[in-house]
Scaffold this motif. Structure first.
Motif, PDB file in Angstrom:
ATOM      1  N   GLU A   1      57.241  39.002 -56.508  1.00 14.86           N
ATOM      2  CA  GLU A   1      57.632  37.736 -57.111  1.00 14.86           C
ATOM      3  C   GLU A   1      59.153  37.632 -57.084  1.00 14.86           C
ATOM      4  OE1 GLU A   1      56.085  37.718 -61.105  1.00 14.86           O
ATOM      5  OE2 GLU A   1      54.008  37.522 -60.436  1.00 14.86           O
ATOM      6  N   VAL A   2      59.660  36.421 -57.258  1.00 12.21           N
ATOM      7  CA  VAL A   2      61.097  36.223 -57.424  1.00 12.21           C
ATOM      8  C   VAL A   2      61.312  35.833 -58.883  1.00 12.21           C
ATOM      9  CG1 VAL A   2      63.112  34.844 -56.787  1.00 12.21           C
ATOM     10  CG2 VAL A   2      61.487  35.554 -55.033  1.00 12.21           C
ATOM     11  N   HIS A   3      62.139  36.619 -59.578  1.00  9.84           N
ATOM     12  CA  HIS A   3      62.402  36.394 -60.998  1.00  9.84           C
ATOM     13  C   HIS A   3      63.791  35.771 -61.161  1.00  9.84           C
ATOM     14  CE1 HIS A   3      58.879  38.773 -62.209  1.00  9.84           C
ATOM     15  NE2 HIS A   3      59.152  39.446 -61.109  1.00  9.84           N
ATOM     16  N   PHE A   4      63.892  34.788 -62.040  1.00 10.68           N
ATOM     17  CA  PHE A   4      65.172  34.140 -62.317  1.00 10.68           C
ATOM     18  C   PHE A   4      65.150  33.604 -63.745  1.00 10.68           C
ATOM     19  CE2 PHE A   4      62.416  30.784 -60.872  1.00 10.68           C
ATOM     20  CZ  PHE A   4      62.812  29.628 -61.534  1.00 10.68           C
ATOM     21  N   VAL A   5      66.335  33.271 -64.263  1.00 15.33           N
ATOM     22  CA  VAL A   5      66.455  32.737 -65.621  1.00 15.33           C
ATOM     23  C   VAL A   5      66.871  31.277 -65.513  1.00 15.33           C
ATOM     24  CG1 VAL A   5      67.676  32.913 -67.817  1.00 15.33           C
ATOM     25  CG2 VAL A   5      67.063  34.991 -66.558  1.00 15.33           C
ATOM     26  N   ARG A   6      66.107  30.409 -66.196  1.00 20.91           N
ATOM     27  CA  ARG A   6      66.409  28.970 -66.231  1.00 20.91           C
ATOM     28  C   ARG A   6      66.411  28.527 -67.694  1.00 20.91           C
ATOM     29  NH1 ARG A   6      62.498  25.008 -62.978  1.00 20.91           N
ATOM     30  NH2 ARG A   6      60.998  26.178 -64.220  1.00 20.91           N
ATOM     31  N   ASP A   7      67.516  27.983 -68.121  1.00 23.45           N
ATOM     32  CA  ASP A   7      67.671  27.504 -69.498  1.00 23.45           C
ATOM     33  C   ASP A   7      67.340  28.597 -70.523  1.00 23.45           C
ATOM     34  OD1 ASP A   7      68.372  24.989 -68.457  1.00 23.45           O
ATOM     35  OD2 ASP A   7      66.273  24.329 -68.463  1.00 23.45           O
ATOM     36  N   GLY A   8      67.769  29.816 -70.223  1.00 13.97           N
ATOM     37  CA  GLY A   8      67.564  30.941 -71.132  1.00 13.97           C
ATOM     38  C   GLY A   8      66.161  31.536 -71.113  1.00 13.97           C
ATOM     39  N   LYS A   9      65.310  31.030 -70.239  1.00 13.75           N
ATOM     40  CA  LYS A   9      63.925  31.502 -70.169  1.00 13.75           C
ATOM     41  C   LYS A   9      63.684  32.229 -68.853  1.00 13.75           C
ATOM     42  CE  LYS A   9      59.156  29.967 -70.227  1.00 13.75           C
ATOM     43  NZ  LYS A   9      58.243  28.854 -70.064  1.00 13.75           N
TER      44      LYS A   9
ATOM     45  N   ILE B   1      58.585  33.167 -59.610  1.00 17.64           N
ATOM     46  CA  ILE B   1      57.951  32.413 -58.530  1.00 17.64           C
ATOM     47  C   ILE B   1      56.943  33.336 -57.881  1.00 17.64           C
ATOM     48  CG2 ILE B   1      58.325  31.231 -56.334  1.00 17.64           C
ATOM     49  CD1 ILE B   1      61.306  30.917 -57.250  1.00 17.64           C
ATOM     50  N   LYS B   2      55.721  32.870 -57.725  1.00 17.36           N
ATOM     51  CA  LYS B   2      54.680  33.689 -57.093  1.00 17.36           C
ATOM     52  C   LYS B   2      53.900  32.868 -56.076  1.00 17.36           C
ATOM     53  CE  LYS B   2      52.626  33.573 -61.558  1.00 17.36           C
ATOM     54  NZ  LYS B   2      53.886  33.338 -62.078  1.00 17.36           N
ATOM     55  N   ALA B   3      53.357  33.550 -55.083  1.00 18.36           N
ATOM     56  CA  ALA B   3      52.560  32.889 -54.052  1.00 18.36           C
ATOM     57  C   ALA B   3      51.196  32.518 -54.625  1.00 18.36           C
ATOM     58  CB  ALA B   3      52.389  33.813 -52.846  1.00 18.36           C
ATOM     59  N   THR B   4      50.782  31.281 -54.382  1.00 17.71           N
ATOM     60  CA  THR B   4      49.474  30.799 -54.840  1.00 17.71           C
ATOM     61  C   THR B   4      48.940  29.803 -53.812  1.00 17.71           C
ATOM     62  OG1 THR B   4      50.375  28.888 -56.041  1.00 17.71           O
ATOM     63  CG2 THR B   4      50.200  30.965 -57.278  1.00 17.71           C
ATOM     64  N   ASP B   5      47.864  29.159 -54.186  1.00 14.00           N
ATOM     65  CA  ASP B   5      47.391  28.016 -53.408  1.00 14.00           C
ATOM     66  C   ASP B   5      47.652  26.763 -54.244  1.00 14.00           C
ATOM     67  OD1 ASP B   5      45.407  27.950 -55.359  1.00 14.00           O
ATOM     68  OD2 ASP B   5      43.824  28.636 -54.032  1.00 14.00           O
ATOM     69  N   GLY B   6      47.355  25.614 -53.693  1.00 13.91           N
ATOM     70  CA  GLY B   6      47.628  24.365 -54.387  1.00 13.91           C
ATOM     71  C   GLY B   6      46.869  24.208 -55.691  1.00 13.91           C
ATOM     72  N   ASP B   7      45.637  24.681 -55.735  1.00 14.24           N
ATOM     73  CA  ASP B   7      44.844  24.570 -56.954  1.00 14.24           C
ATOM     74  C   ASP B   7      45.488  25.336 -58.110  1.00 14.24           C
ATOM     75  OD1 ASP B   7      43.053  23.036 -55.506  1.00 14.24           O
ATOM     76  OD2 ASP B   7      41.658  24.684 -55.175  1.00 14.24           O
ATOM     77  N   ALA B   8      46.091  26.494 -57.811  1.00 11.76           N
ATOM     78  CA  ALA B   8      46.703  27.326 -58.852  1.00 11.76           C
ATOM     79  C   ALA B   8      47.983  26.722 -59.412  1.00 11.76           C
ATOM     80  CB  ALA B   8      46.983  28.724 -58.309  1.00 11.76           C
ATOM     81  N   THR B   9      48.554  25.726 -58.719  1.00 11.20           N
ATOM     82  CA  THR B   9      49.759  25.082 -59.252  1.00 11.20           C
ATOM     83  C   THR B   9      49.426  24.210 -60.455  1.00 11.20           C
ATOM     84  OG1 THR B   9      49.633  23.070 -57.892  1.00 11.20           O
ATOM     85  CG2 THR B   9      50.807  24.991 -56.952  1.00 11.20           C
ATOM     86  N   GLY B  10      48.160  23.802 -60.563  1.00  9.12           N
ATOM     87  CA  GLY B  10      47.760  22.928 -61.656  1.00  9.12           C
ATOM     88  C   GLY B  10      48.197  21.488 -61.452  1.00  9.12           C
TER      89      GLY B  10
ATOM     90  N   GLY C   1      44.080  21.651 -53.111  1.00  9.44           N
ATOM     91  CA  GLY C   1      43.501  21.785 -51.779  1.00  9.44           C
ATOM     92  C   GLY C   1      44.454  22.358 -50.744  1.00  9.44           C
ATOM     93  N   LYS C   2      45.720  22.487 -51.072  1.00  8.92           N
ATOM     94  CA  LYS C   2      46.680  23.071 -50.127  1.00  8.92           C
ATOM     95  C   LYS C   2      46.562  24.590 -50.175  1.00  8.92           C
ATOM     96  CE  LYS C   2      49.803  19.190 -50.054  1.00  8.92           C
ATOM     97  NZ  LYS C   2      49.727  18.797 -48.672  1.00  8.92           N
ATOM     98  N   ALA C   3      46.925  25.237 -49.061  1.00 10.35           N
ATOM     99  CA  ALA C   3      46.693  26.683 -48.951  1.00 10.35           C
ATOM    100  C   ALA C   3      47.918  27.543 -49.219  1.00 10.35           C
ATOM    101  CB  ALA C   3      46.140  27.004 -47.562  1.00 10.35           C
ATOM    102  N   THR C   4      49.100  27.080 -48.858  1.00  9.09           N
ATOM    103  CA  THR C   4      50.297  27.931 -48.912  1.00  9.09           C
ATOM    104  C   THR C   4      51.298  27.332 -49.891  1.00  9.09           C
ATOM    105  OG1 THR C   4      49.906  28.437 -46.594  1.00  9.09           O
ATOM    106  CG2 THR C   4      52.035  29.081 -47.499  1.00  9.09           C
ATOM    107  N   CYS C   5      51.331  27.889 -51.100  1.00 13.67           N
ATOM    108  CA  CYS C   5      52.178  27.316 -52.138  1.00 13.67           C
ATOM    109  C   CYS C   5      52.897  28.402 -52.930  1.00 13.67           C
ATOM    110  CB  CYS C   5      51.327  26.496 -53.109  1.00 13.67           C
ATOM    111  SG  CYS C   5      50.399  25.157 -52.311  1.00 13.67           S
ATOM    112  N   LEU C   6      53.894  27.976 -53.674  1.00 16.11           N
ATOM    113  CA  LEU C   6      54.598  28.819 -54.637  1.00 16.11           C
ATOM    114  C   LEU C   6      54.472  28.135 -55.995  1.00 16.11           C
ATOM    115  CD1 LEU C   6      57.895  29.663 -52.704  1.00 16.11           C
ATOM    116  CD2 LEU C   6      55.840  31.073 -52.935  1.00 16.11           C
ATOM    117  N   THR C   7      54.240  28.927 -57.022  1.00 18.12           N
ATOM    118  CA  THR C   7      54.105  28.396 -58.370  1.00 18.12           C
ATOM    119  C   THR C   7      55.095  29.087 -59.290  1.00 18.12           C
ATOM    120  OG1 THR C   7      51.762  27.912 -58.028  1.00 18.12           O
ATOM    121  CG2 THR C   7      52.498  28.082 -60.309  1.00 18.12           C
ATOM    122  N   VAL C   8      55.812  28.292 -60.075  1.00 17.00           N
ATOM    123  CA  VAL C   8      56.693  28.837 -61.104  1.00 17.00           C
ATOM    124  C   VAL C   8      55.865  29.020 -62.372  1.00 17.00           C
ATOM    125  CG1 VAL C   8      58.789  28.457 -62.459  1.00 17.00           C
ATOM    126  CG2 VAL C   8      58.709  27.762 -60.053  1.00 17.00           C
TER     127      VAL C   8
END
Length: 144
Positions: free
Chosen positions: A101-109, A113-122, A128-135
């Motif tokens: 995963e890629v870890h970063f701090v945004r607004d103190g939190k 970022i992890k690899a997922t599919d479109g359904d896992a993005t919510g 239905g998409k296959a190649t996605c990244l989800t924060v």
């Protein structure tokens, strides 16, 4: 069966000779096993060192809905520049790769970022998409 002593001795010598030849042909000499063992032990270390970070496959732009995107660029030494464009503006963050995963701090939190599919993005736009990244659920970006 009654064999002459000379025939019995000949058979015994022949059997011993064949057994010795068979062992010599199937068992390697002493130096041969150490050479492959040394090569085998060196192979995993060199393979591990040359195995690219899986996060490198994520480099580039990932599109979200309504003009949003995530841009990931290598910054060297396992660090990444994370650029996220939401509906308001583009923002930049320093990220580090860890555990796939890629870890970063945004607004103190702490975010990741992890690899997922479109359904896992919510996100219905990415379903239905296959190649996605989800924060996190509700914030995702896809390539296809």
């Amino acid at each position: 069966m009654n064999l002459l002593p000379s025939t019995a001795v000949s058979l015994l010598v022949l059997t011993a000779a064949l057994a010795g030849c068979d062992r010599a042909a199937t068992s390697p000499s002493a130096p041969a096993p150490s050479a492959p063992a040394a090569a085998t032990s060196a192979t995993p270390a060199s393979s591990a060192a040359s195995t690219p970070d899986p996060v490198h496959a994520w480099l580039g732009r990932w599109n979200g809905p309504e003009g949003t995107y995530l841009q990931l660029e290598a910054a060297g030494g396992g660090s990444y520049e994370v650029r996220i464009k939401d509906l308001d503006a583009e923002r930049r963050f320093q990220g580090t790769a860890r555990d796939g995963e890629v870890h970063f701090v945004r607004d103190g939190k702490q975010e990741s970022i992890k690899a997922t599919d479109g359904d896992a993005t919510g996100m219905k736009w990415l379903a239905g998409k296959a190649t996605c990244l989800t924060v996190h659920p509700g914030e995702g970006y896809c390539r296809d």
